[in-house]
Motif scaffolding. Structure first.
Motif, mmCIF file in Angstrom:
data_model
loop_
_atom_site.group_PDB
_atom_site.id
_atom_site.type_symbol
_atom_site.label_atom_id
_atom_site.label_comp_id
_atom_site.label_asym_id
_atom_site.label_seq_id
_atom_site.Cartn_x
_atom_site.Cartn_y
_atom_site.Cartn_z
ATOM 1 N N PHE A 1 46.972 38.632 36.014
ATOM 2 C CA PHE A 1 45.595 38.164 35.869
ATOM 3 C C PHE A 1 44.979 38.748 34.601
ATOM 4 O O PHE A 1 44.983 39.963 34.405
ATOM 5 N N ASN A 2 44.431 37.873 33.777
ATOM 6 C CA ASN A 2 43.849 38.268 32.499
ATOM 7 C C ASN A 2 42.362 38.578 32.658
ATOM 8 O O ASN A 2 41.571 37.674 32.967
ATOM 9 N N PRO A 3 41.949 39.838 32.452
ATOM 10 C CA PRO A 3 40.531 40.214 32.619
ATOM 11 C C PRO A 3 39.595 39.507 31.645
ATOM 12 O O PRO A 3 38.385 39.470 31.858
ATOM 13 N N ASP A 4 40.175 38.931 30.566
ATOM 14 C CA ASP A 4 39.361 38.309 29.522
ATOM 15 C C ASP A 4 39.292 36.785 29.661
ATOM 16 O O ASP A 4 38.697 36.112 28.840
ATOM 17 N N GLU A 5 39.881 36.243 30.710
ATOM 18 C CA GLU A 5 39.935 34.789 30.883
ATOM 19 C C GLU A 5 38.552 34.197 31.124
ATOM 20 O O GLU A 5 37.692 34.819 31.748
ATOM 21 N N THR A 6 38.358 32.963 30.626
ATOM 22 C CA THR A 6 37.112 32.240 30.877
ATOM 23 C C THR A 6 37.382 30.840 31.427
ATOM 24 O O THR A 6 36.447 30.042 31.554
ATOM 25 N N ALA A 7 38.630 30.539 31.729
ATOM 26 C CA ALA A 7 39.024 29.267 32.370
ATOM 27 C C ALA A 7 38.508 28.040 31.627
ATOM 28 O O ALA A 7 38.198 27.010 32.241
ATOM 29 N N GLY A 8 38.389 28.140 30.301
ATOM 30 C CA GLY A 8 37.954 27.003 29.510
ATOM 31 C C GLY A 8 36.450 26.849 29.401
ATOM 32 O O GLY A 8 35.961 25.951 28.706
ATOM 33 N N TYR A 9 35.689 27.721 30.047
ATOM 34 C CA TYR A 9 34.230 27.655 29.966
ATOM 35 C C TYR A 9 33.749 28.318 28.680
ATOM 36 O O TYR A 9 34.417 29.198 28.132
ATOM 37 N N ASP A 10 32.587 27.899 28.237
ATOM 38 C CA ASP A 10 32.003 28.440 27.013
ATOM 39 C C ASP A 10 30.683 29.125 27.331
ATOM 40 O O ASP A 10 29.952 28.696 28.234
ATOM 41 N N LYS A 11 30.368 30.170 26.579
ATOM 42 C CA LYS A 11 29.141 30.919 26.841
ATOM 43 C C LYS A 11 27.898 30.064 26.620
ATOM 44 O O LYS A 11 26.873 30.257 27.288
ATOM 45 N N ASP A 12 27.993 29.108 25.669
ATOM 46 C CA ASP A 12 26.872 28.201 25.438
ATOM 47 C C ASP A 12 26.656 27.356 26.697
ATOM 48 O O ASP A 12 27.562 26.671 27.167
ATOM 49 N N GLY A 13 25.494 27.411 27.220
ATOM 50 C CA GLY A 13 25.180 26.653 28.425
ATOM 51 C C GLY A 13 25.468 27.405 29.706
ATOM 52 O O GLY A 13 25.197 26.887 30.807
ATOM 53 N N ALA A 14 26.022 28.621 29.599
ATOM 54 C CA ALA A 14 26.376 29.395 30.794
ATOM 55 C C ALA A 14 25.141 29.751 31.613
ATOM 56 O O ALA A 14 25.171 29.716 32.846
ATOM 57 N N GLU A 15 24.059 30.070 30.926
ATOM 58 C CA GLU A 15 22.836 30.467 31.631
ATOM 59 C C GLU A 15 22.267 29.307 32.440
ATOM 60 O O GLU A 15 21.847 29.478 33.593
ATOM 61 N N GLU A 16 22.293 28.115 31.851
ATOM 62 C CA GLU A 16 21.787 26.930 32.548
ATOM 63 C C GLU A 16 22.685 26.579 33.737
ATOM 64 O O GLU A 16 22.192 26.229 34.821
ATOM 65 N N LEU A 17 23.996 26.683 33.533
ATOM 66 C CA LEU A 17 24.941 26.402 34.607
ATOM 67 C C LEU A 17 24.749 27.364 35.774
ATOM 68 O O LEU A 17 24.744 26.959 36.941
ATOM 69 N N LEU A 18 24.561 28.645 35.452
ATOM 70 C CA LEU A 18 24.357 29.644 36.498
ATOM 71 C C LEU A 18 23.085 29.343 37.290
ATOM 72 O O LEU A 18 23.072 29.458 38.523
#
Length: 292
Positions: free
Chosen positions: A21-38
């Motif tokens: 398991f990679n601790p740095d993985e983001t599964a293809g998600y991007d930080k841009d828009g992360a706040e709105e998605l959350l």
């Protein structure tokens, strides 16, 4: 989003290895828009929390475990921020007290379980009894367990019984209406070092840092082995573990919220349906109020 909810679930315990398991993985998600998605995820979860509270038949227990500086506190703060506090119970477990040691290791955790209709969040949990105690078995001696008077008395049979006790405890809770999800926030050793240095550099975060954290860091490999074994021994279909990448806090929060939302969705929650008699009483009450 549903795929993300199952991506980090530990289903195959036989071949489970933390190194996969990679601790740095983001599964293809991007930080841009992360706040709105959350925010959207929290909003959806809040609606289902209302149904859970209204039904008052089941509860949800969310367990957070991690190495120091993995982001447990901030993850709880951000992912639970939009929920109704009336329906949540948060416990942060510290070192056991003298009273705790007068009982079995599950006692204080049983007392902290969420009531029906509520979401319980445990910041650290009964798993400390197979994690920190596995790395520091001398702590077990404080429990005054019959037949155990020295560290060499604590062997494989002892740990297997303890894992079995945990599985039985969680199976019992599940059978009685408490759904359990367990998060291991998997931070890398390099990222932990970075966060420790940030805490030291920022006066407002100095309180979060303890010299003992660095001593425990020196036992990193021992802790990783303890976590791997605990997850392997106790992740079940009914009470699963999720190993979540924790180097990117924004992604960790999205993963947590997605899994919580999906778990509640799978519970197929509904508002209680009133009986014919109760419905008629409501209509009568409505007529009385409208005539005022």
């Amino acid at each position: 989003m549903k795929d993300l909810a199952y991506r980090f679930k530990i289903a195959d315990t036989k071949n489970f290895k933390l190194k996969d398991f990679n601790p740095d993985e983001t599964a293809g998600y991007d930080k841009d828009g992360a706040e709105e998605l959350l925010a959207d995820l929290i909003s959806e979860t809040a609606k289902m929390q209302s149904e859970l509270y209204a039904a008052n038949s089941r509860s949800l227990l969310i367990i957070f475990q991690a190495m120091d500086a993995a982001g447990k506190d901030s993850a709880i703060e951000h992912t639970m921020s939009g929920l109704n506090p009336q329906g949540c119970q948060v416990y942060s477990f510290k070192q056991p007290t003298a009273e705790d040691y007068e009982h079995d290791f599950l006692w204080r955790h049983y007392k902290a379980l969420p009531e029906r209709g509520r979401i319980g969040i445990h910041n650290r949990s009964h798993y400390e009894n197979v994690l920190v105690t596995k790395v520091h078995p001398e702590f077990i001696l404080k429990e005054n367990i019959p037949g155990i008077s020295k560290v060499k008395d604590i062997g494989g049979k002892f740990w297997n019984r303890r894992y079995e006790s945990i599985r039985n405890f969680e199976d019992h809770l599940h059978a009685n209406g408490t759904i359990i999800i367990k998060f291991f926030l998997h931070v890398s050793k390099d990222e932990q070092k970075k966060r420790f240095l940030e805490r030291i550099a920022d006066p407002e975060k100095n309180w979060k840092f303890s010299s003992g954290d660095v001593k425990e860091r020196q036992l990193w490999d021992d802790y990783m082995k303890a976590y791997e074994t605990a997850i392997k021994k106790t992740s079940t279909n009914d009470n699963p573990w999720y190993v979540l990448p924790a180097d990117k806090k924004w992604f960790t929060r999205i993963a947590i919220s997605t899994i919580i939302r999906q778990t509640l969705k799978d519970m197929k929650l509904e508002y209680p349906i009133l009986s014919k008699e109760e419905t008629e009483k409501l209509e009568e009450t409505k007529r009385i109020l409208e005539k005022e």
